[in-house]
Design an enzyme around this catalytic site. Structure first.
Site, mmCIF file in Angstrom:
data_model
loop_
_atom_site.group_PDB
_atom_site.id
_atom_site.type_symbol
_atom_site.label_atom_id
_atom_site.label_comp_id
_atom_site.label_asym_id
_atom_site.label_seq_id
_atom_site.Cartn_x
_atom_site.Cartn_y
_atom_site.Cartn_z
ATOM 1 N N LEU A 212 0.827 -1.202 0.000
ATOM 2 C CA LEU A 212 0.000 0.000 0.000
ATOM 3 C C LEU A 212 0.860 1.249 0.000
ATOM 4 O O LEU A 212 2.034 1.214 0.349
ATOM 5 C CB LEU A 212 -0.929 -0.007 1.218
ATOM 6 N N CYS A 213 0.244 2.357 -0.377
ATOM 7 C CA CYS A 213 0.864 3.669 -0.434
ATOM 8 C C CYS A 213 1.589 3.945 0.884
ATOM 9 O O CYS A 213 1.024 3.681 1.940
ATOM 10 C CB CYS A 213 -0.217 4.713 -0.681
ATOM 11 N N PRO A 214 2.805 4.406 0.828
ATOM 12 C CA PRO A 214 3.605 4.872 -0.294
ATOM 13 C C PRO A 214 4.601 3.838 -0.819
ATOM 14 O O PRO A 214 5.491 4.168 -1.591
ATOM 15 C CB PRO A 214 4.353 6.058 0.302
#
Length: 83
Positions: A20-22
């Site tokens: 998941l981000c980042p």
């Protein structure tokens, strides 16, 4: 590594599926630092935010986003390292 739809075989592949981000962008950044200008990186990611983050990262860092190809939930990004 297999060629992409542009007929290019990337110099490096990264599998960021499930991250998941980042993390997809951070992995791309680290990999691109290890490549020479003009070399290509393909990153696979299924994070829905990556469709915004990866193009923005490329624009800000001076890299060229050559393609974004969706296959189900996974998007393949082909990036050419900038100068």
């Amino acid at each position: 590594m297999r060629p992409n739809r542009l007929g290019m075989t990337p110099d490096q592949d990264i599998d960021a599926i499930g991250l998941l981000c980042p993390l997809p962008v951070l992995r791309a950044r680290k990999a691109l630092l290890g490549l020479q200008a003009g070399q290509t990186l393909r990153i696979l990611a299924d994070d829905p935010v990556a469709v915004i983050d990866v193009p923005h990262f490329c624009d800000q860092a001076g890299h060229e986003l050559l393609s974004m190809t969706q296959d189900g939930a996974v998007t393949a990004y082909l990036i050419r390292r900038g100068p």
